[in-house]
Design an enzyme around this catalytic site. Structure first.
Site, short mmCIF file in Angstrom:
data_model
loop_
_atom_site.label_atom_id
_atom_site.label_comp_id
_atom_site.label_asym_id
_atom_site.label_seq_id
_atom_site.Cartn_x
_atom_site.Cartn_y
_atom_site.Cartn_z
N LYS A 9 -50.30 -36.11 -57.60
CA LYS A 9 -49.55 -35.67 -59.16
C LYS A 9 -50.17 -36.57 -60.05
CE LYS A 9 -45.03 -34.66 -58.73
NZ LYS A 9 -43.84 -33.87 -59.90
N SER A 25 -62.87 -26.22 -66.91
CA SER A 25 -62.27 -26.96 -66.44
C SER A 25 -61.15 -28.36 -67.15
CB SER A 25 -63.32 -28.42 -65.54
OG SER A 25 -63.43 -28.95 -66.46
N THR A 57 -58.71 -24.43 -61.74
CA THR A 57 -59.72 -25.20 -62.11
C THR A 57 -60.02 -26.21 -61.09
OG1 THR A 57 -60.60 -25.89 -63.91
CG2 THR A 57 -58.96 -26.74 -63.95
N TYR A 58 -61.33 -27.13 -61.47
CA TYR A 58 -61.30 -28.52 -61.38
C TYR A 58 -61.42 -29.85 -62.32
CZ TYR A 58 -66.03 -26.91 -63.80
OH TYR A 58 -66.79 -26.87 -64.51
N GLY A 73 -63.18 -24.85 -71.51
CA GLY A 73 -63.17 -23.87 -71.10
C GLY A 73 -61.96 -22.36 -71.11
N ALA A 74 -62.37 -21.24 -70.67
CA ALA A 74 -60.88 -20.14 -70.83
C ALA A 74 -59.56 -20.65 -71.14
CB ALA A 74 -61.32 -19.24 -69.53
N ALA A 75 -59.44 -21.46 -69.99
CA ALA A 75 -58.16 -22.67 -69.58
C ALA A 75 -57.54 -23.01 -71.48
CB ALA A 75 -58.31 -23.72 -68.74
#
Length: 129
Positions: A9, A25, A57-58, A73-75
């Site tokens: 993390k 992403s 996500t990636y 994007g949507a994130a």
């Protein structure tokens, strides 16, 4: 049987941008990805400490030592620049691997500069029975 455990993390990093028009992403400073052992296109879970949002996500590389942590994007709707995030990856481990593995924890400052890489304790003292 395999178990899913924390692999690595990046703790308490700062979101630097949110780009709704990107194709998706999270962009992460390449040096931080390398320190955490996160591969390009690897699945990550992102926890936004500032608003409680969680997403999967990636990861994609941002330039090394740029300090960039960007939701795309949507994130991008789930965070705002300045929010504090935790970015995590998980791995599948056999019972034998669990006893010798310890997750990697990357600590950063407020500009997402690498401060320290730590390891959590191994689970060799934990009984799986």
């Amino acid at each position: 049987m395999q178990r899913t455990l924390l692999l690595a993390k990046i703790h308490n990093c700062t979101l630097t941008d949110a780009n709704l028009n990107y194709v998706g992403s999270i962009s992460i400073d390449k040096k931080l990805m390398e320190a955490a052992g996160i591969l390009p296109y690897e699945q990550v879970q992102v926890v936004n400490k500032s608003n409680g949002e969680r997403l999967i996500t990636y990861a994609i590389e941002a330039p090394g030592e740029s300090g960039a942590i960007e939701l795309n994007g949507a994130a991008a709707r789930l965070g705002a620049p300045g929010d504090r995030l935790i970015i995590m990856t998980y791995g599948q481990f056999t019972p034998e691997e669990v006893t010798t593995y310890s997750p990697r924890v990357v600590l950063v400052d407020e500009q997402n500069r690498l401060l320290e890489v730590r390891r959590y304790e191994e689970l060799h003292t934990f009984s799986l029975v």
